[in-house]
Design an enzyme around this catalytic site. Sequence first.
Site, PDB file in Angstrom:
ATOM      1  N   CYS A 157       0.832  -1.211   0.000  1.00 16.35           N
ATOM      2  CA  CYS A 157       0.000   0.000   0.000  1.00 16.35           C
ATOM      3  C   CYS A 157       0.868   1.264   0.000  1.00 16.35           C
ATOM      4  O   CYS A 157       1.563   1.555   0.975  1.00 16.35           O
ATOM      5  CB  CYS A 157      -0.911  -0.044   1.228  1.00 16.35           C
ATOM      6  N   CYS A 199       0.066   3.767   2.752  1.00 15.22           N
ATOM      7  CA  CYS A 199       0.541   3.219   4.033  1.00 15.22           C
ATOM      8  C   CYS A 199       2.022   3.545   4.223  1.00 15.22           C
ATOM      9  O   CYS A 199       2.450   3.925   5.316  1.00 15.22           O
ATOM     10  CB  CYS A 199       0.351   1.704   4.090  1.00 15.22           C
TER      11      CYS A 199
END
Length: 161
Positions: A56, A59
Amino acid sequence: MSKKTRKNGKTKTSPSASKAQTAAAQNPISVKSVAEFERYLDGEQPVIVDFWASWCGPCRMMAPVFEKMGRQFEGRVRFLKVSTEELPELSEALDIRAIPTLVVFNGRDVVDSHAGLVPPATLTKMAEQAEDDANGVTLGDKVKRWLGFGASEQAAQAAPN
């Protein structure tokens, strides 16, 4: 077993060995098991959890901000990182549908959450609110603090006679 009553009146009971483990760890902590996650929730500090995944992009962008805030709030708010790849059962149990997702706990109660990339100022407000909630700080207390009420009384008490 030992018991500790928070300022908000909630009583927490946990083995002293678990307390020693949670007290020694430094923010942010990468959680490796559901049992470890639950020990932190049962600790004395409010908890902010970053649910993330290695693939991600947002993230990875959030990680340095989360680490910095974890250090800033060390000893006051516990910051945990949970990989949705390593602990999918935890993500499913908490109905995490997007990442990154930040979830704020006071004990085992979810008190706030935010899906998506969180700006540093928002994360700071989340941590401050979690700390205030855990310590029983009311909105009235915050207004008084902001207006400076009580500052002269505190200064008078601190001054030598």
